[in-house]
Design a protein around this motif. Sequence first.
Motif, PDB file in Angstrom:
ATOM      1  N   ALA A  22       4.384  45.793-102.929  1.00 23.34           N
ATOM      2  CA  ALA A  22       4.035  44.659-102.441  1.00 23.34           C
ATOM      3  C   ALA A  22       2.644  44.128-103.189  1.00 23.34           C
ATOM      4  CB  ALA A  22       3.841  44.824-100.860  1.00 23.34           C
ATOM      5  N   LEU A  23       1.854  45.092-103.194  1.00 28.12           N
ATOM      6  CA  LEU A  23       0.583  44.666-103.906  1.00 28.12           C
ATOM      7  C   LEU A  23       0.886  44.201-105.594  1.00 28.12           C
ATOM      8  CD1 LEU A  23      -2.642  44.577-103.952  1.00 28.12           C
ATOM      9  CD2 LEU A  23      -2.579  46.972-104.329  1.00 28.12           C
ATOM     10  N   GLU A  24       1.676  44.949-106.057  1.00 28.51           N
ATOM     11  CA  GLU A  24       2.151  44.730-107.363  1.00 28.51           C
ATOM     12  C   GLU A  24       2.484  43.256-107.501  1.00 28.51           C
ATOM     13  OE1 GLU A  24       4.488  46.862-110.972  1.00 28.51           O
ATOM     14  OE2 GLU A  24       5.066  47.078-108.749  1.00 28.51           O
ATOM     15  N   ARG A  25       3.418  43.085-106.607  1.00 23.61           N
ATOM     16  CA  ARG A  25       4.014  41.462-106.714  1.00 23.61           C
ATOM     17  C   ARG A  25       2.913  40.362-106.473  1.00 23.61           C
ATOM     18  NH1 ARG A  25       8.299  44.435-104.009  1.00 23.61           N
ATOM     19  NH2 ARG A  25       7.516  43.557-102.081  1.00 23.61           N
ATOM     20  N   TRP A  26       2.020  40.954-105.576  1.00 23.59           N
ATOM     21  CA  TRP A  26       1.037  39.712-105.062  1.00 23.59           C
ATOM     22  C   TRP A  26      -0.106  39.708-106.303  1.00 23.59           C
ATOM     23  CZ3 TRP A  26      -4.421  39.550-105.113  1.00 23.59           C
ATOM     24  CH2 TRP A  26      -4.955  38.558-104.561  1.00 23.59           C
ATOM     25  N   LEU A  27      -0.244  40.688-107.042  1.00 23.76           N
ATOM     26  CA  LEU A  27      -1.340  40.713-108.263  1.00 23.76           C
ATOM     27  C   LEU A  27      -0.418  39.780-109.219  1.00 23.76           C
ATOM     28  CD1 LEU A  27      -2.703  44.238-108.158  1.00 23.76           C
ATOM     29  CD2 LEU A  27      -3.826  41.855-107.698  1.00 23.76           C
ATOM     30  N   GLU A  28       0.945  39.968-109.525  1.00 22.37           N
ATOM     31  CA  GLU A  28       1.514  39.239-110.582  1.00 22.37           C
ATOM     32  C   GLU A  28       1.844  37.792-110.234  1.00 22.37           C
ATOM     33  OE1 GLU A  28       5.341  41.139-110.484  1.00 22.37           O
ATOM     34  OE2 GLU A  28       4.757  43.012-112.081  1.00 22.37           O
ATOM     35  N   ASP A  29       1.766  37.410-108.917  1.00 13.96           N
ATOM     36  CA  ASP A  29       1.864  36.116-108.543  1.00 13.96           C
ATOM     37  C   ASP A  29       0.553  35.450-108.800  1.00 13.96           C
ATOM     38  OD1 ASP A  29       4.561  36.662-108.144  1.00 13.96           O
ATOM     39  OD2 ASP A  29       4.112  36.792-106.013  1.00 13.96           O
ATOM     40  N   HIS A  30      -0.538  35.941-108.507  1.00 11.52           N
ATOM     41  CA  HIS A  30      -1.893  35.503-108.247  1.00 11.52           C
ATOM     42  C   HIS A  30      -2.568  35.397-109.213  1.00 11.52           C
ATOM     43  CE1 HIS A  30      -0.352  35.377-104.058  1.00 11.52           C
ATOM     44  NE2 HIS A  30      -1.159  34.266-103.912  1.00 11.52           N
ATOM     45  N   LEU A  31      -2.629  36.618-110.125  1.00  8.98           N
ATOM     46  CA  LEU A  31      -3.609  36.956-111.410  1.00  8.98           C
ATOM     47  C   LEU A  31      -2.785  36.885-112.527  1.00  8.98           C
ATOM     48  CD1 LEU A  31      -5.550  39.764-109.532  1.00  8.98           C
ATOM     49  CD2 LEU A  31      -6.249  37.264-109.844  1.00  8.98           C
ATOM     50  N   ASP A  32      -1.602  36.471-112.839  1.00 11.54           N
ATOM     51  CA  ASP A  32      -1.143  36.036-114.187  1.00 11.54           C
ATOM     52  C   ASP A  32      -1.906  35.578-115.155  1.00 11.54           C
ATOM     53  OD1 ASP A  32       1.685  36.719-115.363  1.00 11.54           O
ATOM     54  OD2 ASP A  32       1.590  34.784-115.709  1.00 11.54           O
TER      55      ASP A  32
END
Length: 277
Positions: free
Chosen positions: A14-24
């Motif tokens: 879940a943290l990985e997906r959040w980082l991908e969505d917000h810090l791309d």
Amino acid sequence: MNIPKLPLGDWIEALERWLEDHLDPLFDMIRFIIGSMTDAFYAGLAAVPAVVIMILISLIAWKIVNLRLALFAFAGLALIHNLNLWQPSMQSLALVLTASLLSIALGIPIGIACARSNALQHAVMPLLDFMQTMPAFVYLLPAVSFFSLGVVPGVIASVIFAIPPTIRLTNLGIRQVPQDLVEAADAFGSTPLQKLVKLQMPIALPTIMAGINQTIMLSLSMVVIASMIGAQGVGAYVYRAVTQAKTGVGFEAGIAIVIIAILLDRLTQGAVKRKKS
């Protein structure tokens, strides 16, 4: 009574997906910077004739260490060229140089900060333990998720794996500076920056260089692992030899890695000894 399993893996994903969505955008910038650095190193190495690099490295080895290492450097690099592994070796060297440079650029300031703050040191050291004991293959998973396949995630994984020695030994070297010298610098009105640049760093430099030596060796050890996610170089030859059971090809590529490792190790150790003397 069965204790429910902690959904640790789900939390991490879940943290990985959040980082991908917000810090791309940040990941795109990092990918561009690291990719450009690696390409620049390789372009510089590829632009110089192989024999010129052989002679140059041999002269450096003679100057820093001794004639015996210079002869080994020329013979070893000539063997790499003869085995048709010069280009992949330069690709691997570019990856190692990029990872080492980033590790040094990040590790030395963090080590200095740890030397100045006991609280920061106590917070950072367990993290470094975690980074060094976690299997290197695990770093490839988030690196691929954030930076796709290729050399960039290989460099990122190498930096995470290789940076702890630079941080540890920079912190150790500065803390080992004799306290009476530090007090004398304070008595003469030195600013913290003057004290760091003119006193602490010169005295701690041999210890810091020892950390840099370990960082370079650890970066080189990641060459084969990085090839699993698309990083080109001599590590890719080793990986293909393992998957295809080609012992001869794997041995040749392994010899190339050993030669590069010995040269990098002896040269950095020689630099440390020169600083101590």
